[in-house]
Design a protein around this motif. Structure first.
Motif, PDB file in Angstrom:
ATOM      1  N   ALA A  52       0.856  -1.178   0.000  1.00  0.00           N
ATOM      2  CA  ALA A  52       0.000   0.000   0.000  1.00  0.00           C
ATOM      3  C   ALA A  52       0.895   1.232   0.000  1.00  0.00           C
ATOM      4  N   PRO A  53       0.488   2.326  -0.674  1.00  0.00           N
ATOM      5  CA  PRO A  53       1.312   3.542  -0.691  1.00  0.00           C
ATOM      6  C   PRO A  53       1.456   4.129   0.695  1.00  0.00           C
ATOM      7  N   GLN A  54       2.667   4.547   0.998  1.00  0.00           N
ATOM      8  CA  GLN A  54       2.945   5.145   2.294  1.00  0.00           C
ATOM      9  C   GLN A  54       3.289   6.617   2.107  1.00  0.00           C
ATOM     10  N   GLU A  55       2.806   7.452   2.966  1.00  0.00           N
ATOM     11  CA  GLU A  55       3.083   8.876   2.889  1.00  0.00           C
ATOM     12  C   GLU A  55       4.536   9.151   3.272  1.00  0.00           C
ATOM     13  N   LYS A  56       5.134  10.167   2.557  1.00  0.00           N
ATOM     14  CA  LYS A  56       6.506  10.541   2.865  1.00  0.00           C
ATOM     15  C   LYS A  56       6.553  11.244   4.216  1.00  0.00           C
ATOM     16  N   PRO A  57       7.618  11.057   4.926  1.00  0.00           N
ATOM     17  CA  PRO A  57       7.763  11.822   6.170  1.00  0.00           C
ATOM     18  C   PRO A  57       7.810  13.316   5.880  1.00  0.00           C
ATOM     19  N   ALA A  58       7.452  14.095   6.858  1.00  0.00           N
ATOM     20  CA  ALA A  58       7.413  15.544   6.673  1.00  0.00           C
ATOM     21  C   ALA A  58       8.782  16.096   6.306  1.00  0.00           C
ATOM     22  N   GLU A  59       9.854  15.520   6.883  1.00  0.00           N
ATOM     23  CA  GLU A  59      11.195  16.021   6.589  1.00  0.00           C
ATOM     24  C   GLU A  59      11.543  15.842   5.114  1.00  0.00           C
ATOM     25  N   VAL A  60      11.190  14.687   4.546  1.00  0.00           N
ATOM     26  CA  VAL A  60      11.485  14.424   3.136  1.00  0.00           C
ATOM     27  C   VAL A  60      10.692  15.363   2.240  1.00  0.00           C
ATOM     28  N   SER A  61       9.434  15.604   2.579  1.00  0.00           N
ATOM     29  CA  SER A  61       8.608  16.510   1.783  1.00  0.00           C
ATOM     30  C   SER A  61       9.170  17.929   1.799  1.00  0.00           C
ATOM     31  N   TYR A  62       9.632  18.386   2.968  1.00  0.00           N
ATOM     32  CA  TYR A  62      10.212  19.726   3.061  1.00  0.00           C
ATOM     33  C   TYR A  62      11.486  19.837   2.227  1.00  0.00           C
ATOM     34  N   LEU A  63      12.310  18.785   2.225  1.00  0.00           N
ATOM     35  CA  LEU A  63      13.543  18.812   1.436  1.00  0.00           C
ATOM     36  C   LEU A  63      13.239  18.861  -0.055  1.00  0.00           C
ATOM     37  N   ASP A  65      10.576  20.195  -1.458  1.00  0.00           N
ATOM     38  CA  ASP A  65      10.118  21.559  -1.754  1.00  0.00           C
ATOM     39  C   ASP A  65      11.293  22.531  -1.805  1.00  0.00           C
ATOM     40  N   LEU A  66      12.252  22.356  -0.903  1.00  0.00           N
ATOM     41  CA  LEU A  66      13.411  23.242  -0.877  1.00  0.00           C
ATOM     42  C   LEU A  66      14.248  23.093  -2.140  1.00  0.00           C
ATOM     43  N   ARG A  67      14.455  21.851  -2.590  1.00  0.00           N
ATOM     44  CA  ARG A  67      15.224  21.634  -3.819  1.00  0.00           C
ATOM     45  C   ARG A  67      14.509  22.250  -5.022  1.00  0.00           C
ATOM     46  N   ARG A  68      13.200  22.128  -5.074  1.00  0.00           N
ATOM     47  CA  ARG A  68      12.446  22.698  -6.191  1.00  0.00           C
ATOM     48  C   ARG A  68      12.552  24.220  -6.205  1.00  0.00           C
ATOM     49  N   VAL A  69      12.447  24.842  -5.033  1.00  0.00           N
ATOM     50  CA  VAL A  69      12.557  26.304  -4.957  1.00  0.00           C
ATOM     51  C   VAL A  69      13.964  26.757  -5.352  1.00  0.00           C
ATOM     52  N   GLN A  70      14.981  26.014  -4.923  1.00  0.00           N
ATOM     53  CA  GLN A  70      16.353  26.369  -5.286  1.00  0.00           C
ATOM     54  C   GLN A  70      16.566  26.282  -6.794  1.00  0.00           C
ATOM     55  N   ALA A  71      16.015  25.245  -7.433  1.00  0.00           N
ATOM     56  CA  ALA A  71      16.166  25.102  -8.883  1.00  0.00           C
ATOM     57  C   ALA A  71      15.451  26.232  -9.618  1.00  0.00           C
ATOM     58  N   GLU A  72      14.253  26.596  -9.159  1.00  0.00           N
ATOM     59  CA  GLU A  72      13.527  27.691  -9.798  1.00  0.00           C
ATOM     60  C   GLU A  72      14.272  29.012  -9.640  1.00  0.00           C
ATOM     61  N   PHE A  73      14.865  29.240  -8.480  1.00  0.00           N
ATOM     62  CA  PHE A  73      15.606  30.482  -8.266  1.00  0.00           C
ATOM     63  C   PHE A  73      16.863  30.526  -9.131  1.00  0.00           C
ATOM     64  N   ALA A  74      17.544  29.382  -9.290  1.00  0.00           N
ATOM     65  CA  ALA A  74      18.739  29.343 -10.137  1.00  0.00           C
ATOM     66  C   ALA A  74      18.380  29.660 -11.585  1.00  0.00           C
ATOM     67  N   ASN A  75      17.270  29.109 -12.081  1.00  0.00           N
ATOM     68  CA  ASN A  75      16.842  29.407 -13.449  1.00  0.00           C
ATOM     69  C   ASN A  75      16.457  30.876 -13.596  1.00  0.00           C
ATOM     70  N   TYR A  76      15.784  31.416 -12.591  1.00  0.00           N
ATOM     71  CA  TYR A  76      15.404  32.833 -12.635  1.00  0.00           C
ATOM     72  C   TYR A  76      16.639  33.726 -12.651  1.00  0.00           C
ATOM     73  N   ARG A  77      17.642  33.373 -11.862  1.00  0.00           N
ATOM     74  CA  ARG A  77      18.867  34.179 -11.813  1.00  0.00           C
ATOM     75  C   ARG A  77      19.594  34.156 -13.154  1.00  0.00           C
ATOM     76  N   LYS A  78      19.665  32.981 -13.788  1.00  0.00           N
ATOM     77  CA  LYS A  78      20.314  32.896 -15.097  1.00  0.00           C
ATOM     78  C   LYS A  78      19.565  33.732 -16.133  1.00  0.00           C
ATOM     79  N   ARG A  79      18.234  33.683 -16.093  1.00  0.00           N
ATOM     80  CA  ARG A  79      17.442  34.441 -17.054  1.00  0.00           C
ATOM     81  C   ARG A  79      17.635  35.942 -16.867  1.00  0.00           C
TER      82      ARG A  79
END
Length: 218
Positions: A52-63, A65-79
């Motif tokens: 059965a699918p298990q929910e990710k721990p809160a710590e993994v979910s936060y990490l 989200d943080l990686r996604r925000v960092q990637a978006e900011f890096a692309n914005y900075r390059k642009r």
């Protein structure tokens, strides 16, 4: 009194001294009247991994989200940096294009003022000015004695010449320049083409005599 079907209560007369005795079972009571014993607890079923699918721990979910925000900011900075560089290049090109007539006037002054007093000073200023523009990426387009190239040359006059095998720039009316590889101003040239070469698309057309005027002169 027998045969009536009523049960005869039996009491435990053994005194314990700890309150009234507990009621005992009733004789002659129908089956099932006694208190039911508690049912055994259902055994716990362990969930196998992957069942059965298990929910990710809160710590993994936060990490994540943080990686996604960092990637978006890096692309914005390059642009943003790319847009700033493009805007700076356009501003530099506009400024240098406005300075080209000044460069032309320096060359005219040196051409018509040879041997005059102060000529050495004008030449020194002209050389320094041209070097400064060269440091910004300005370079002169070769135009004299080279094959005519409509992408960098602009023909202001065309004539036939027996000594050329292809359309060739034989004289420069105004110099042309590139800025960082891009044509900033095409060179204005006089083009000579072979006598036997017929005019084609994209090639300068040589001036031809008017037959009507020739007949009138005869």
């Amino acid at each position: 009194m027998q045969g009536t079907g009523e049960g005869i209560p039996v009491r435990d007369k053994r005194g314990t001294g700890q309150g009234p005795p507990a009621p005992g079972p009733t004789l002659g009571a129908p089956e099932g009247a006694a208190a039911e014993a508690p049912l055994p607890a259902e055994p716990e079923v362990e969930v196998q991994e992957g069942s059965a699918p298990q929910e990710k721990p809160a710590e993994v979910s936060y990490l994540d989200d943080l990686r996604r925000v960092q990637a978006e900011f890096a692309n914005y900075r390059k642009r943003v940096m790319r847009d700033q560089a493009a805007a700076s290049s356009r501003a530099s090109a506009r400024l240098i294009e406005r300075l080209l007539p000044v460069l032309d006037n320096f060359e005219l002054a040196l051409t018509h003022g040879e041997g005059t007093e102060g000529d050495a000073g004008i030449e020194l200023v002209y050389r320094q000015f041209k070097e400064a523009l060269g440091d910004e990426g300005l370079e002169e387009i070769p135009a004299h004695g080279v094959a005519f190239d409509p992408t960098v040359h602009e023909a202001v006059e065309a004539r036939e010449a027996a000594e050329v095998d292809e359309p060739t720039s034989v004289s420069v009316y105004r110099k042309g320049y590139r800025l960082k590889g891009q044509v900033l101003r095409p060179a204005m040239v006089v083009v000579a083409r072979p006598v036997e070469l017929s005019p084609t698309a994209g090639e300068p057309v040589a001036a031809q005599d008017d037959p009507d005027s020739a007949d009138g002169q005869g």
